[in-house]
Design a protein around this motif. Structure first.
Motif, PDB file in Angstrom:
ATOM      1  N   GLY A  49       0.825  -1.199   0.000  1.00  0.00           N
ATOM      2  CA  GLY A  49       0.000   0.000   0.000  1.00  0.00           C
ATOM      3  C   GLY A  49       0.864   1.255   0.000  1.00  0.00           C
ATOM      4  O   GLY A  49       1.984   1.270  -0.521  1.00  0.00           O
ATOM      5  N   ILE A  50       0.355   2.312   0.598  1.00  0.00           N
ATOM      6  CA  ILE A  50       1.069   3.595   0.609  1.00  0.00           C
ATOM      7  C   ILE A  50       2.461   3.496   1.228  1.00  0.00           C
ATOM      8  O   ILE A  50       3.418   4.082   0.705  1.00  0.00           O
ATOM      9  CB  ILE A  50       0.224   4.671   1.323  1.00  0.00           C
ATOM     10  CG1 ILE A  50      -1.022   4.988   0.480  1.00  0.00           C
ATOM     11  CG2 ILE A  50       1.038   5.941   1.549  1.00  0.00           C
ATOM     12  CD1 ILE A  50      -1.983   5.955   1.128  1.00  0.00           C
ATOM     13  N   VAL A 106      -7.881   7.063  -2.880  1.00  0.00           N
ATOM     14  CA  VAL A 106      -6.585   6.551  -2.444  1.00  0.00           C
ATOM     15  C   VAL A 106      -6.737   5.512  -1.330  1.00  0.00           C
ATOM     16  O   VAL A 106      -6.045   4.490  -1.322  1.00  0.00           O
ATOM     17  CB  VAL A 106      -5.678   7.713  -1.971  1.00  0.00           C
ATOM     18  CG1 VAL A 106      -4.406   7.174  -1.328  1.00  0.00           C
ATOM     19  CG2 VAL A 106      -5.335   8.616  -3.138  1.00  0.00           C
ATOM     20  N   ALA A 107      -7.647   5.756  -0.397  1.00  0.00           N
ATOM     21  CA  ALA A 107      -7.846   4.808   0.709  1.00  0.00           C
ATOM     22  C   ALA A 107      -8.280   3.441   0.182  1.00  0.00           C
ATOM     23  O   ALA A 107      -7.852   2.401   0.687  1.00  0.00           O
ATOM     24  CB  ALA A 107      -8.886   5.354   1.690  1.00  0.00           C
ATOM     25  N   ASP A 114      -5.312   1.789  -1.494  1.00  0.00           N
ATOM     26  CA  ASP A 114      -4.426   1.303  -0.447  1.00  0.00           C
ATOM     27  C   ASP A 114      -4.928  -0.033   0.110  1.00  0.00           C
ATOM     28  O   ASP A 114      -4.148  -0.977   0.300  1.00  0.00           O
ATOM     29  CB  ASP A 114      -4.325   2.339   0.665  1.00  0.00           C
ATOM     30  CG  ASP A 114      -3.387   1.905   1.780  1.00  0.00           C
ATOM     31  OD1 ASP A 114      -2.184   1.752   1.524  1.00  0.00           O
ATOM     32  OD2 ASP A 114      -3.869   1.720   2.915  1.00  0.00           O
ATOM     33  N   ARG A 115      -6.230  -0.126   0.318  1.00  0.00           N
ATOM     34  CA  ARG A 115      -6.814  -1.356   0.853  1.00  0.00           C
ATOM     35  C   ARG A 115      -6.675  -2.509  -0.156  1.00  0.00           C
ATOM     36  O   ARG A 115      -6.327  -3.636   0.216  1.00  0.00           O
ATOM     37  CB  ARG A 115      -8.279  -1.126   1.199  1.00  0.00           C
ATOM     38  CG  ARG A 115      -8.961  -2.323   1.866  1.00  0.00           C
ATOM     39  CD  ARG A 115     -10.310  -1.957   2.436  1.00  0.00           C
ATOM     40  NE  ARG A 115     -11.212  -1.377   1.439  1.00  0.00           N
ATOM     41  CZ  ARG A 115     -11.532  -0.079   1.402  1.00  0.00           C
ATOM     42  NH1 ARG A 115     -11.018   0.770   2.278  1.00  0.00           N
ATOM     43  NH2 ARG A 115     -12.357   0.373   0.480  1.00  0.00           N
ATOM     44  N   ARG A 126      -3.043  -3.734  -0.265  1.00  0.00           N
ATOM     45  CA  ARG A 126      -2.685  -4.531   0.912  1.00  0.00           C
ATOM     46  C   ARG A 126      -3.309  -5.922   0.856  1.00  0.00           C
ATOM     47  O   ARG A 126      -2.747  -6.890   1.388  1.00  0.00           O
ATOM     48  CB  ARG A 126      -3.114  -3.809   2.183  1.00  0.00           C
ATOM     49  CG  ARG A 126      -2.300  -2.551   2.497  1.00  0.00           C
ATOM     50  CD  ARG A 126      -2.925  -1.790   3.663  1.00  0.00           C
ATOM     51  NE  ARG A 126      -2.275  -0.506   3.892  1.00  0.00           N
ATOM     52  CZ  ARG A 126      -1.283  -0.299   4.759  1.00  0.00           C
ATOM     53  NH1 ARG A 126      -0.802  -1.314   5.458  1.00  0.00           N
ATOM     54  NH2 ARG A 126      -0.765   0.900   4.922  1.00  0.00           N
ATOM     55  N   PHE A 180       0.172   1.430  -8.512  1.00  0.00           N
ATOM     56  CA  PHE A 180      -0.670   1.686  -7.336  1.00  0.00           C
ATOM     57  C   PHE A 180      -1.998   2.308  -7.779  1.00  0.00           C
ATOM     58  O   PHE A 180      -3.074   1.903  -7.307  1.00  0.00           O
ATOM     59  CB  PHE A 180       0.052   2.604  -6.362  1.00  0.00           C
ATOM     60  CG  PHE A 180      -0.772   2.984  -5.158  1.00  0.00           C
ATOM     61  CD1 PHE A 180      -0.941   2.086  -4.103  1.00  0.00           C
ATOM     62  CD2 PHE A 180      -1.393   4.223  -5.083  1.00  0.00           C
ATOM     63  CE1 PHE A 180      -1.720   2.427  -2.996  1.00  0.00           C
ATOM     64  CE2 PHE A 180      -2.167   4.563  -3.985  1.00  0.00           C
ATOM     65  CZ  PHE A 180      -2.327   3.665  -2.938  1.00  0.00           C
TER      66      PHE A 180
END
Length: 394
Positions: free
Chosen positions: A35-36, A168-169, A172-173, A176, A240
Motif C-alpha cells: 500500500g502507501i 486513495v484509501a 491502499d486497501r 494490501r 498503485f
C-alpha cells in the motif's frame, strides 16, 4: 565524456531491469503490495541504489577490473571475498537460466509459440552476442533501455490522465489485500536493492573496468542508478493507481499498455523479451569473464558451455528453488553493499587523486611528453602497460 556517461548509465539500467521489473510483477510484490508505505520503500531503494552503483563502477575503474573477483579481493577479507564471489556466481547462473525459461514463456503467452522455441531463440541471441567485445556488449545492453523508459512513461501518463482512479484509501486497501511475500516494507526495500545488486554487480564491474577514468565511471553509475530508481518510482505510482484493475494480472504493466492499444501491447511484449535477453546476456557474459579469469583465451568456450548448461536447466521446474535462493541472495547483497561502501570511503581520496592523474597521463601521452608521462605513471596504482592499454581504449 557525456556520450560515455550515457552509454554506461543505459547499460547499468539494462543490466538491473529484468523481465520481472519490466512486466511490473516485481514492483507489485516488493512495493505496491504494502500500500502507501510501499511507496516510501521506493525512496529508500532509490537512495541506496544510486549511491551503490556509483561506488561499484568507480572501484571497478580504479582497479581496472575485468571481473568481479578482482574487486572483491582488493576490498574485503579473503573469507568475505570468497563468500561474495560464490554468491554472485550462483546469482549469475541461476538468474541466467531462469531468463531462458522466461524468454520461452513470453513468446508462448504472446504468440503461442512452443516454450522451447522462445528459449532456444534467446540462447542463440545470447551466444551470438557473446562473440562481441565488452564495449559492444555494453552498447547492446544499453540500446534496449530507452524503449522500456518510453513505455513505462507512456503507461504512467495514460493512467494519470485518462483512467478514473478509485479513492486513495480504497487503492491502499486493495493493494494490501494483494500483499507481498516479504514481512515488512522496509525489509522489502533493502532486500530488493540487495538482490538487484547481486544480479548486477558482476556485469557492472566488467563495464566499469573498461572505463579508464574512475570519475567518469562513477558519474555513469550514479546516473544509471538515478534512471533505474526514477523508473522504479514511476512504475510503483502507476501500478498503485491502477491496482484495482491490473493487480491480479501476471504481467500488469503489459496489461496497462495493452489497454491503451493492442498494437502497443504487442510492441511492449517485444520490449519485455528484449529485457529478458539483456539480463541473460549480462549474467552469462559476466559469469564467463569470472570463470575464465587469468585465461582470457578460454572465455568463449566457457561462456558457451555455461549458456548450454543453463539452457538445459531452463526446462526443469526451479520455481521453489528460486523462491528460497533469491531472498537469501538479497540479504547477502546487503553484506556486499556494506563492504563496497566501507571500501569506497577508505579509498575516496585515492580514487579522486587517481582520476586526476589519469587525466594528466592521457594529456601527456597524446602530447608526446614521454618524460612527464613516465614520471606521472610512477604514482599510479596501475602498471605502465595497463595505463597505455587504458589510454588506447579511451
Amino acid at each position: 565524456m557525456v556520450k560515455e556517461i550515457l552509454r554506461v548509465a543505459f547499460a547499468v539500467v539494462g543490466v538491473i531491469v529484468g523481465a520481472g521489473f519490466a512486466s511490473g510483477q516485481e514492483i507489485i510484490q516488493y512495493y505496491v503490495g504494502f500500500g502507501i508505505p510501499g511507496l516510501w520503500a521506493v525512496v529508500i531503494s532509490a537512495i541506496v541504489m544510486s549511491l551503490i552503483t556509483m561506488i561499484i563502477l568507480q572501484l571497478a575503474s580504479y582497479f581496472r577490473a575485468s571481473e568481479h573477483g578482482e574487486v572483491f579481493d582488493h576490498v574485503s577479507h579473503p573469507i568475505f571475498s570468497k563468500v561474495l564471489d560464490i554468491g554472485v556466481i550462483v546469482t549469475l547462473f541461476s538468474t541466467g537460466f531462469v531468463m531462458f525459461a522466461g524468454g520461452g514463456a513470453n513468446l508462448e503467452q504472446q504468440w503461442g509459440l512452443p516454450v522451447w522455441v522462445g528459449a532456444l531463440l534467446t540462447v542463440v541471441l545470447v551466444v551470438c552476442a557473446g562473440l562481441l567485445d565488452v564495449h559492444k556488449v555494453t552498447t547492446v545492453i544499453g540500446s534496449i533501455t530507452p524503449f522500456i523508459i518510453a513505455f513505462i512513461v507512456l503507461a504512467s501518463l495514460y493512467v494519470v490522465f485518462f483512467v478514473d482512479h478509485a479513492p486513495v484509501a480504497e487503492l491502499d486497501r486493495t493493494a494490501r489485500e494483494i500483499g507481498s511475500p516479504l514481512p515488512h516494507w522496509t525489509v522489502a526495500a533493502v532486500n530488493y536493492v540487495g538482490f538487484n545488486l547481486m544480479v548486477a554487480v558482476s556485469m557492472a564491474i566488467v563495464i566499469g573496468g573498461t572505463m579508464f577514468n574512475p570519475r567518469v565511471a562513477g558519474r555513469g553509475g550514479f546516473l544509471g542508478g538515478l534512471l533505474f530508481t526514477g523508473l522504479l518510482a514511476v512504475s510503483a505510482v502507476t501500478l498503485f493507481l491502477a491496482i484495482d484493475t491490473v493487480g491480479d494480472d501476471e504481467l500488469p504493466m503489459l496489461s496497462l499498455i495493452d489497454s491503451i492499444h493492442p498494437v502497443l501491447g504487442q510492441i511492449m511484449a517485444v520490449v519485455v523479451y528484449g529485457m529478458i535477453f539483456n539480463t541473460a546476456l549480462g549474467m552469462f557474459y559476466a559469469l564467463g569473464k569470472r570463470l575464465s579469469a587469468g585465461r582470457p583465451q578460454l572465455f568463449f568456450p566457457i561462456y558457451l558451455a555455461t549458456v548450454l548448461v543453463g539452457f538445459g536447466l531452463s526446462f526443469f521446474g526451479f520455481t521453489t528453488l528460486v523462491g528460497y535462493v533469491y531472498p537469501v541472495l538479497g540479504y547477502l547483497g546487503l553484506v556486499l553493499i556494506a563492504v563496497m561502501i566501507v571500501a569506497w570511503v577508505r579509498r575516496y581520496r585515492y580514487i579522486a587523486s587517481e582520476s586526476d592523474r589519469r587525466l594528466r597521463l592521457v594529456d601527456f601521452w597524446r602530447a608526446g611528453r614521454e618524460d612527464e608521462f613516465r614520471t606521472e605513471s610512477h604514482g599510479s596504482n596501475l602498471s605502465a602497460d595497463q595505463i597505455r592499454a587504458g589510454i588506447d581504449e579511451s
